[in-house]
Design a protein around this motif. Structure first.
Motif, PDB file in Angstrom:
ATOM      1  N   LEU A 157      27.369 -54.977 -15.295  1.00  0.00           N
ATOM      2  CA  LEU A 157      27.382 -55.649 -13.992  1.00  0.00           C
ATOM      3  C   LEU A 157      26.052 -56.344 -13.713  1.00  0.00           C
ATOM      4  CD1 LEU A 157      29.368 -53.089 -11.816  1.00  0.00           C
ATOM      5  CD2 LEU A 157      30.177 -55.218 -12.850  1.00  0.00           C
ATOM      6  N   THR A 158      24.982 -55.846 -14.307  1.00  0.00           N
ATOM      7  CA  THR A 158      23.692 -56.529 -14.213  1.00  0.00           C
ATOM      8  C   THR A 158      23.768 -57.893 -14.893  1.00  0.00           C
ATOM      9  OG1 THR A 158      22.498 -54.422 -14.178  1.00  0.00           O
ATOM     10  CG2 THR A 158      21.235 -56.381 -14.773  1.00  0.00           C
ATOM     11  N   ARG A 159      24.484 -57.967 -16.007  1.00  0.00           N
ATOM     12  CA  ARG A 159      24.677 -59.254 -16.695  1.00  0.00           C
ATOM     13  C   ARG A 159      25.431 -60.230 -15.806  1.00  0.00           C
ATOM     14  NH1 ARG A 159      28.122 -58.723 -21.076  1.00  0.00           N
ATOM     15  NH2 ARG A 159      27.412 -60.748 -21.832  1.00  0.00           N
ATOM     16  N   VAL A 160      26.414 -59.729 -15.049  1.00  0.00           N
ATOM     17  CA  VAL A 160      27.152 -60.595 -14.127  1.00  0.00           C
ATOM     18  C   VAL A 160      26.215 -61.110 -13.041  1.00  0.00           C
ATOM     19  CG1 VAL A 160      29.060 -60.703 -12.479  1.00  0.00           C
ATOM     20  CG2 VAL A 160      29.304 -59.362 -14.575  1.00  0.00           C
ATOM     21  N   GLU A 161      25.418 -60.215 -12.488  1.00  0.00           N
ATOM     22  CA  GLU A 161      24.481 -60.587 -11.424  1.00  0.00           C
ATOM     23  C   GLU A 161      23.510 -61.670 -11.888  1.00  0.00           C
ATOM     24  OE1 GLU A 161      22.939 -59.600  -7.404  1.00  0.00           O
ATOM     25  OE2 GLU A 161      24.813 -59.239  -8.471  1.00  0.00           O
ATOM     26  N   ARG A 162      23.135 -61.605 -13.165  1.00  0.00           N
ATOM     27  CA  ARG A 162      22.188 -62.568 -13.719  1.00  0.00           C
ATOM     28  C   ARG A 162      22.858 -63.856 -14.194  1.00  0.00           C
ATOM     29  NH1 ARG A 162      18.919 -58.220 -17.519  1.00  0.00           N
ATOM     30  NH2 ARG A 162      17.714 -57.223 -15.838  1.00  0.00           N
ATOM     31  N   GLY A 163      24.177 -63.935 -14.093  1.00  0.00           N
ATOM     32  CA  GLY A 163      24.887 -65.117 -14.547  1.00  0.00           C
ATOM     33  C   GLY A 163      25.078 -65.179 -16.044  1.00  0.00           C
ATOM     34  N   GLU A 164      24.910 -64.042 -16.733  1.00  0.00           N
ATOM     35  CA  GLU A 164      25.035 -64.003 -18.188  1.00  0.00           C
ATOM     36  C   GLU A 164      26.452 -63.701 -18.647  1.00  0.00           C
ATOM     37  OE1 GLU A 164      22.245 -61.027 -19.270  1.00  0.00           O
ATOM     38  OE2 GLU A 164      20.484 -62.170 -18.615  1.00  0.00           O
ATOM     39  N   ALA A 165      27.334 -63.302 -17.717  1.00  0.00           N
ATOM     40  CA  ALA A 165      28.711 -62.985 -18.063  1.00  0.00           C
ATOM     41  C   ALA A 165      29.562 -63.087 -16.812  1.00  0.00           C
ATOM     42  CB  ALA A 165      28.808 -61.570 -18.648  1.00  0.00           C
ATOM     43  N   THR A 166      30.853 -63.350 -17.006  1.00  0.00           N
ATOM     44  CA  THR A 166      31.768 -63.309 -15.874  1.00  0.00           C
ATOM     45  C   THR A 166      32.145 -61.856 -15.613  1.00  0.00           C
ATOM     46  OG1 THR A 166      33.774 -63.456 -17.230  1.00  0.00           O
ATOM     47  CG2 THR A 166      32.723 -65.543 -16.566  1.00  0.00           C
ATOM     48  N   LEU A 167      32.715 -61.602 -14.445  1.00  0.00           N
ATOM     49  CA  LEU A 167      33.125 -60.245 -14.108  1.00  0.00           C
ATOM     50  C   LEU A 167      34.181 -59.745 -15.092  1.00  0.00           C
ATOM     51  CD1 LEU A 167      32.684 -57.958 -12.128  1.00  0.00           C
ATOM     52  CD2 LEU A 167      34.457 -58.951 -10.664  1.00  0.00           C
ATOM     53  N   ALA A 168      35.127 -60.607 -15.449  1.00  0.00           N
ATOM     54  CA  ALA A 168      36.180 -60.209 -16.397  1.00  0.00           C
ATOM     55  C   ALA A 168      35.585 -59.861 -17.758  1.00  0.00           C
ATOM     56  CB  ALA A 168      37.208 -61.333 -16.540  1.00  0.00           C
ATOM     57  N   GLU A 169      34.604 -60.652 -18.213  1.00  0.00           N
ATOM     58  CA  GLU A 169      33.963 -60.367 -19.503  1.00  0.00           C
ATOM     59  C   GLU A 169      33.233 -59.029 -19.454  1.00  0.00           C
ATOM     60  OE1 GLU A 169      33.045 -64.989 -20.917  1.00  0.00           O
ATOM     61  OE2 GLU A 169      31.539 -63.840 -19.792  1.00  0.00           O
ATOM     62  N   ALA A 170      32.519 -58.779 -18.375  1.00  0.00           N
ATOM     63  CA  ALA A 170      31.758 -57.535 -18.254  1.00  0.00           C
ATOM     64  C   ALA A 170      32.679 -56.324 -18.242  1.00  0.00           C
ATOM     65  CB  ALA A 170      30.910 -57.563 -16.977  1.00  0.00           C
ATOM     66  N   THR A 194      35.670 -56.110 -19.507  1.00  0.00           N
ATOM     67  CA  THR A 194      36.266 -55.961 -20.839  1.00  0.00           C
ATOM     68  C   THR A 194      35.299 -55.289 -21.801  1.00  0.00           C
ATOM     69  OG1 THR A 194      37.683 -57.909 -20.531  1.00  0.00           O
ATOM     70  CG2 THR A 194      37.255 -57.207 -22.801  1.00  0.00           C
ATOM     71  N   VAL A 195      34.045 -55.718 -21.805  1.00  0.00           N
ATOM     72  CA  VAL A 195      33.043 -55.121 -22.685  1.00  0.00           C
ATOM     73  C   VAL A 195      32.872 -53.636 -22.345  1.00  0.00           C
ATOM     74  CG1 VAL A 195      30.584 -55.072 -23.281  1.00  0.00           C
ATOM     75  CG2 VAL A 195      31.791 -57.260 -23.141  1.00  0.00           C
ATOM     76  N   TYR A 196      32.764 -53.328 -21.063  1.00  0.00           N
ATOM     77  CA  TYR A 196      32.608 -51.931 -20.640  1.00  0.00           C
ATOM     78  C   TYR A 196      33.784 -51.080 -21.104  1.00  0.00           C
ATOM     79  CZ  TYR A 196      33.488 -47.974 -17.567  1.00  0.00           C
ATOM     80  OH  TYR A 196      33.826 -46.723 -17.090  1.00  0.00           O
ATOM     81  N   GLN A 197      34.997 -51.526 -20.836  1.00  0.00           N
ATOM     82  CA  GLN A 197      36.158 -50.706 -21.174  1.00  0.00           C
ATOM     83  C   GLN A 197      36.338 -50.548 -22.682  1.00  0.00           C
ATOM     84  OE1 GLN A 197      39.411 -49.921 -18.620  1.00  0.00           O
ATOM     85  NE2 GLN A 197      39.395 -52.031 -17.876  1.00  0.00           N
ATOM     86  N   THR A 198      36.032 -51.593 -23.429  1.00  0.00           N
ATOM     87  CA  THR A 198      36.133 -51.490 -24.889  1.00  0.00           C
ATOM     88  C   THR A 198      35.162 -50.448 -25.418  1.00  0.00           C
ATOM     89  OG1 THR A 198      36.793 -53.815 -25.075  1.00  0.00           O
ATOM     90  CG2 THR A 198      35.929 -52.743 -27.058  1.00  0.00           C
ATOM     91  N   GLU A 199      33.916 -50.503 -24.950  1.00  0.00           N
ATOM     92  CA  GLU A 199      32.925 -49.529 -25.391  1.00  0.00           C
ATOM     93  C   GLU A 199      33.287 -48.130 -24.908  1.00  0.00           C
ATOM     94  OE1 GLU A 199      28.054 -48.848 -25.198  1.00  0.00           O
ATOM     95  OE2 GLU A 199      28.929 -50.825 -24.736  1.00  0.00           O
ATOM     96  N   MET A 200      33.725 -48.022 -23.652  1.00  0.00           N
ATOM     97  CA  MET A 200      34.070 -46.725 -23.071  1.00  0.00           C
ATOM     98  C   MET A 200      35.201 -46.044 -23.826  1.00  0.00           C
ATOM     99  SD  MET A 200      36.688 -45.371 -20.999  1.00  0.00           S
ATOM    100  CE  MET A 200      37.316 -46.725 -20.012  1.00  0.00           C
TER     101      MET A 200
END
Length: 408
Positions: A352-365, A367-373
């Motif tokens: 979510l920090t990446r989203v805040e910084r404009g480095e990723a969309t919310l959907a991308e973030a 997806t990455v979280y759930q895949t790793e989790m």
């Protein structure tokens, strides 16, 4: 972003700390308990290497130091196993990459950790708020509460445990599996246990008793490095803790078919009744073990049922995101359930920090979280089940429900 967290347990609070530390949006945590003391939150909590890394990632340095100062005074790390007559048995060994580091967080008192995770979040955590349902309005999510209040945000985090009300609405077909094991969770003052005759070889290590009668006992010491209130006065003045003393956490376990008590009766028992049940069931055990039950604090004895999630699956990518037991319930045999929830918090805060910084969309973030989790949570569940197979004689293959196990 505005992020709504349902559930103020270890995982939800760790996420709030991580988001606050990173300066990510606005966060609101809603907890059904009336206060920080609330209901029974468990006792001693083992902290794994992954759990410690997650804690250090989400907490500011003074709170990291407070966790270390109030953690378990590590003495003997190896697991030791015995039968009910205290004859030694084989036990699995585990490696710890942290070795004997002086600031290693080996185990903590769960209530103490929760107080630490609440530090600095007075304006974030709202107690006495029982979540009832959510609704999605375009790119916003509205949370509804029993008192009629609502809150609206960009993301809703389901951190409300194994009986998640969020999951019940979003994924009603999901269910943890009842492993068919019932337990009695107790807390015994260390001084009383030793006075009652607990042998020295059992006093300062994790002990597991495998009875030939199908009954089992896990015994874990919690010896504080420093009194939490004294440590807080140095590191985070103003944070208040309930008075506490060194203790043993014990978990007496048996298959429900062998317990001889129907579930409706078992889960309605008082602490004193549960303590007497454990004493009755272990009447033939070595007398040095009986003090653990006889001197347990009756008001701190609770019934538990072991459940697990098989397999762990991601939720749909969207505005509702799972964390902790809501998505990966696991038995306590591996000692990694809360650690996995803290790891969830660290990974999700990072994304979510990446989203805040404009480095990723919310959907991308998400997806990455759930895949790793799903990857590390699956490993954690499998490890917990492997240990359950050794310690409790429970064999639950992923995706299968044995004849003696029912879904709950």
């Amino acid at each position: 972003m505005r992020i709504i967290v349902i559930g103020g347990g270890v995982g939800g609070l760790a996420l709030a700390q991580g988001l606050r530390r990173a300066g990510v949006g606005e966060v609101a945590v809603y907890e059904r308990d009336a206060s920080a003391k609330g209901r029974m939150q468990g006792y001693r909590l083992r902290v794994s290497p992954d759990g410690e890394r997650a804690l250090r990632e989400v907490l500011p340095k003074p709170l990291q130091d407070l966790v270390v100062a109030s953690s378990n005074y590590r003495r003997e790390g190896a697991l030791a196993a015995y039968d009910e007559k205290l004859e030694p048995l084989w036990a699995p060994s585990f490696t710890d990459p942290r070795g004997d580091s002086p600031d290693k967080i080996d185990a903590v008192d769960r209530a103490t950790l929760r107080r630490i995770l609440l530090a600095g979040l007075d304006d974030v955590v709202h107690f006495g708020r029982r979540f009832t349902r959510f609704e999605q309005r375009g790119e916003r999510v509205v949370a509804h509460f029993e008192d009629g209040a609502t809150d609206e945000g960009d993301l809703l985090i389901a951190a409300d445990g194994a009986n998640s009300q969020v999951r019940a609405q979003l994924r009603p077909a999901d269910a943890a599996v009842d492993m068919g094991v019932r337990g009695i969770l107790a807390r015994t003052p260390r001084a009383k246990a030793i006075e009652a005759g607990l042998p020295e070889l059992l006093q300062d290590r994790f002990i597991y008793v495998i009875g030939g009668d199908g009954q089992h006992l896990g015994l874990m010491p919690m010896v504080f490095r420093e009194d939490p209130q004294q440590a807080s006065a140095r590191l985070w003045p103003g944070l208040r803790f309930e008075p506490t003393a060194d203790y043993y956490m014990s978990v007496f376990s048996v298959h429900k078919e062998q317990l001889g008590v129907p579930d409706e009766e078992f889960f309605a028992m008082t602490g004193e009744e549960l303590r007497e049940l454990a004493l009755k069931r272990t009447a033939a055990w070595h007398p040095d073990l009986r003090g653990i039950f006889a001197h347990a604090d009756a008001e701190e004895v609770y019934p538990v049922g072991l459940r697990t999630t098989v397999p762990v699956v991601p939720w749909e990518t969207g505005r509702i995101v799972p964390l902790g037991d809501a998505v990966h319930t696991m038995p306590p045999t591996g000692g990694v359930g809360a650690n996995t929830a803290m790891r969830d918090a660290a990974v999700l805060a990072r994304e979510l920090t990446r989203v805040e910084r404009g480095e990723a969309t919310l959907a991308e973030a998400v997806t990455v979280y759930q895949t790793e989790m799903v990857g590390y949570a699956t490993e954690a569940v499998q490890m917990s089940l492997k240990i359950a197979k050794w310690s409790l004689q429970v064999d639950l293959a992923e995706g299968q429900t044995p004849s003696h196990v029912s879904s709950v």
